[in-house]
Write a protein that holds these residues in place. Sequence first.
Motif: not given
Length: 272
Positions: A127-139, A208-215
């Motif tokens: 409805l009204g809020t502050r939030f973070n969503v993390s949903s990477y396909e490979e995780e 995985q996370r480091i590889a994603r950042w460095h593409q």
Amino acid sequence: PRTNHQVLLTLADGRTLPLDHVPNGKIAETEDFILVKTDSDRLEYMLKPGVTETAINSRITTGHTGPFHLVFPDGSRAMLSYASSLSTSFHEGQRELALTGEAFFETAKSSHQPFTVKTRKMKVEVLGTRFNVSSYEEELQGAVSLFSGAVKVTHSGESRLLRPVQQALIGNGSLEIQAIRDSATILAWAAREPYFQFENADLTTVVQRIARWHQVKIYNPDKVTGIPITGIFRQKETLEATLGMIDRVESGSAFLKRKGDTIEILSSMASR
């Protein structure tokens, strides 16, 4: 390998615009709204005078880049992380966003206009809020972290209401709620000096996370699991420096090396 464009906008009519390579100012226009790039990392959707109902259909895709900011006509905001994609669909009183990757949202309260974020793993109703969503396909696991307001998280037919400073962990058919211990870690990607922070994380997740950042890709022919990693790695470090730090933590349990656009994980020094 990296593409030249790290922030790409796709409009409903199929037009694509490289947002990191177009100058600030008006960049596109539809019947209802004007798209204005107000800063190097900010795009605003502005309603035309006299327009109240709007249909927005667009997608922003990011690569190797700092957070990209979006401001919608209702005042809601999204900050999109690197290697992520956010599709917007505002129509007939519905505010719907589809996310791959990670984003932070600040939504304008509007009881007659539901705000929904969908990923492959979950649906988040707001409805009204502050939030973070993390949903990477490979995780395997996704997460919704709530900082203020309230959201309803649905996964595999199960729905739970989150209260402020709670986090929903979603994966493999399970939906778990826990208290947020450190909000700075959750938003590390959006910090002035972005970093990765791991606590007892398995080697695959870390790489995985480091590889994603460095593409870059990962090559792990021996399916090396290594030993869990606890530590902070700054995003501004070179890939080689970061791999060197991980190598030291692994102390012989795994050996990491960059080879072109691939991180190789090997079980023995001789394989190198």
